[in-house]
Design an enzyme around this catalytic site. Structure first.
Site, PDB file in Angstrom:
ATOM      1  N   GLY A  45       0.837  -1.194   0.000  1.00 33.61           N
ATOM      2  CA  GLY A  45       0.000   0.000   0.000  1.00 33.61           C
ATOM      3  C   GLY A  45       0.872   1.244   0.000  1.00 33.61           C
ATOM      4  O   GLY A  45       2.013   1.204   0.481  1.00 33.61           O
ATOM      5  N   GLN A  50       3.076   9.794   1.015  1.00 28.28           N
ATOM      6  CA  GLN A  50       4.377   9.117   0.974  1.00 28.28           C
ATOM      7  C   GLN A  50       5.192   9.461  -0.268  1.00 28.28           C
ATOM      8  O   GLN A  50       6.364   9.102  -0.348  1.00 28.28           O
ATOM      9  CB  GLN A  50       4.181   7.600   1.096  1.00 28.28           C
ATOM     10  CG  GLN A  50       3.688   7.217   2.489  1.00 28.28           C
ATOM     11  CD  GLN A  50       3.483   5.722   2.611  1.00 28.28           C
ATOM     12  OE1 GLN A  50       2.490   5.194   2.118  1.00 28.28           O
ATOM     13  NE2 GLN A  50       4.418   5.036   3.247  1.00 28.28           N
ATOM     14  N   CYS A 107       6.046  -0.148   7.280  1.00 27.76           N
ATOM     15  CA  CYS A 107       5.631   1.032   6.524  1.00 27.76           C
ATOM     16  C   CYS A 107       6.792   1.469   5.651  1.00 27.76           C
ATOM     17  O   CYS A 107       7.928   1.530   6.133  1.00 27.76           O
ATOM     18  CB  CYS A 107       5.237   2.150   7.490  1.00 27.76           C
ATOM     19  SG  CYS A 107       4.735   3.666   6.656  1.00 27.76           S
ATOM     20  N   LEU A 108       6.516   1.763   4.377  1.00 29.83           N
ATOM     21  CA  LEU A 108       7.601   2.145   3.465  1.00 29.83           C
ATOM     22  C   LEU A 108       8.285   3.444   3.906  1.00 29.83           C
ATOM     23  O   LEU A 108       9.410   3.701   3.506  1.00 29.83           O
ATOM     24  CB  LEU A 108       7.071   2.287   2.031  1.00 29.83           C
ATOM     25  CG  LEU A 108       6.583   0.980   1.366  1.00 29.83           C
ATOM     26  CD1 LEU A 108       5.984   1.276   0.005  1.00 29.83           C
ATOM     27  CD2 LEU A 108       7.710  -0.042   1.259  1.00 29.83           C
ATOM     28  N   HIS A 149      -4.312   1.143   7.639  1.00 29.03           N
ATOM     29  CA  HIS A 149      -2.988   1.778   7.694  1.00 29.03           C
ATOM     30  C   HIS A 149      -2.925   2.947   6.699  1.00 29.03           C
ATOM     31  O   HIS A 149      -2.459   4.036   7.032  1.00 29.03           O
ATOM     32  CB  HIS A 149      -1.916   0.718   7.387  1.00 29.03           C
ATOM     33  CG  HIS A 149      -0.509   1.226   7.374  1.00 29.03           C
ATOM     34  ND1 HIS A 149       0.428   0.849   8.322  1.00 29.03           N
ATOM     35  CD2 HIS A 149       0.144   2.061   6.524  1.00 29.03           C
ATOM     36  CE1 HIS A 149       1.578   1.447   8.048  1.00 29.03           C
ATOM     37  NE2 HIS A 149       1.443   2.181   6.967  1.00 29.03           N
ATOM     38  N   GLU A 150      -3.407   2.709   5.464  1.00 31.39           N
ATOM     39  CA  GLU A 150      -3.335   3.749   4.422  1.00 31.39           C
ATOM     40  C   GLU A 150      -4.299   4.898   4.723  1.00 31.39           C
ATOM     41  O   GLU A 150      -3.954   6.062   4.526  1.00 31.39           O
ATOM     42  CB  GLU A 150      -3.609   3.161   3.039  1.00 31.39           C
ATOM     43  CG  GLU A 150      -2.625   2.076   2.584  1.00 31.39           C
ATOM     44  CD  GLU A 150      -1.169   2.446   2.762  1.00 31.39           C
ATOM     45  OE1 GLU A 150      -0.812   3.636   2.619  1.00 31.39           O
ATOM     46  OE2 GLU A 150      -0.368   1.550   3.073  1.00 31.39           O
ATOM     47  N   HIS A 153      -2.700   7.227   7.017  1.00 32.35           N
ATOM     48  CA  HIS A 153      -1.744   8.114   6.334  1.00 32.35           C
ATOM     49  C   HIS A 153      -2.451   9.340   5.759  1.00 32.35           C
ATOM     50  O   HIS A 153      -1.940  10.451   5.838  1.00 32.35           O
ATOM     51  CB  HIS A 153      -1.080   7.392   5.156  1.00 32.35           C
ATOM     52  CG  HIS A 153       0.179   6.653   5.498  1.00 32.35           C
ATOM     53  ND1 HIS A 153       1.294   7.275   6.014  1.00 32.35           N
ATOM     54  CD2 HIS A 153       0.511   5.348   5.372  1.00 32.35           C
ATOM     55  CE1 HIS A 153       2.252   6.376   6.188  1.00 32.35           C
ATOM     56  NE2 HIS A 153       1.808   5.183   5.813  1.00 32.35           N
TER      57      HIS A 153
HETATM   58 ZN   LIG Z   1       2.707   3.379   5.860  1.00 30.68          ZN
END
Ligand SMILES: [Zn+2]
Length: 184
Positions: A45, A50, A107-108, A149-150, A153
Site C-alpha cells: 500500500g 508518501q 511502513c515504506l 494503515h493507508e 496516512h
Molecule cells: Zn505506511
C-alpha cells in the site's frame, strides 16, 4: 514514473490529505506513479503523502502477500481479493468494527521498522475509483489492515501512533535516527 518515498521526519507525513475534487489526467498520472513506486518498493500500500502529496488518495495491492491472507466482500458476497487488485481509493471513508486484533505491520516510510499493531478485524470502505465511480467493499485479514494503515496516512496518522508505549520506547533510538536523516 517511480517517485522517491518520503521517510519519517518529513512533515508532509503529518499533513491531512485534501479531499480530491476533480479526477483529471494529473490525478490519474499521480495514481500511476504511486502504483509504480509501491511495486518497485515491494509494498502492499502507498498513500499520496508518501510521495509528498497531501491528498485523499491511496493505492493498495495485496495479491503477492501469499502468506498473509486477505478477505473481501462486495455487496455482502465474498469475492477473491486478487480479482480486485490493485485498488485505487479516492476520498476513502472507513467504518471500523469494534472487535480488534493485533498483527505485524511495516511502513515504506519507516525502513526496517516493524511492530505489532492493533486494528479493527473488519472494515467497511466507501471510496471513489479513478473513473469517479463509487467503490464499496468490506475487508478483513491483511487487506483490512492495509486499508486502515493507508487511511491513517491520509489523515496524517502514522503506525507509530498506534504502537504500545513499550514498543515505542524500544524503537525510540531507531526512530530518532530516521527522523534526523530525513529532515527536509
Ligand atoms: Zn505506511
Amino acid at each position: 514514473m517511480i517517485q522517491e518515498i518520503v521517510k519519517y521526519g518529513n512533515p508532509v507525513l503529518r499533513a491531512k490529505g485534501k479531499k480530491v475534487e476533480k479526477i483529471d489526467d494529473e490525478l490519474r498520472a499521480l495514481a500511476a506513479d504511486m502504483l509504480e513506486t509501491m511495486y518497485d518498493a515491494s509494498g502492499v500500500g502507498l498513500a499520496a503523502q508518501q510521495i509528498g502529496r497531501a491528498l485523499q488518495l491511496t493505492v493498495i495491492d495485496v495479491s503477492d502477500a501469499e502468506n498473509r491472507p486477505s478477505r473481501m466482500w462486495i455487496g455482502g458476497e465474498e469475492v477473491d481479493p486478487k480479482e480486485h487488485m490493485p485498488l485505487i481509493l479516492i476520498n476513502p471513508e472507513l467504518e471500523l468494527s469494534s472487535e480488534q486484533e493485533a498483527g505485524n505491520e511495516g511502513c515504506l516510510s519507516f525502513p526496517e521498522v516493524t511492530a505489532e499493531i492493533s486494528r479493527s478485524t473488519t472494515v467497511k470502505v466507501n471510496a471513489k475509483d479513478l473513473e469517479g465511480n463509487p467503490i464499496e467493499f468490506e475487508a478483513a485479514g491483511l487487506l483490512g489492515r492495509v486499508v486502515q494503515h493507508e487511511a491513517d496516512h491520509l489523515n496524517g496518522i502514522l503506525f507509530i501512533d498506534r504502537m504500545s508505549s513499550a514498543t515505542k520506547v524500544s524503537l525510540a533510538g531507531k526512530l530518532k535516527r530516521l527522523a534526523a536523516e530525513s529532515k527536509p
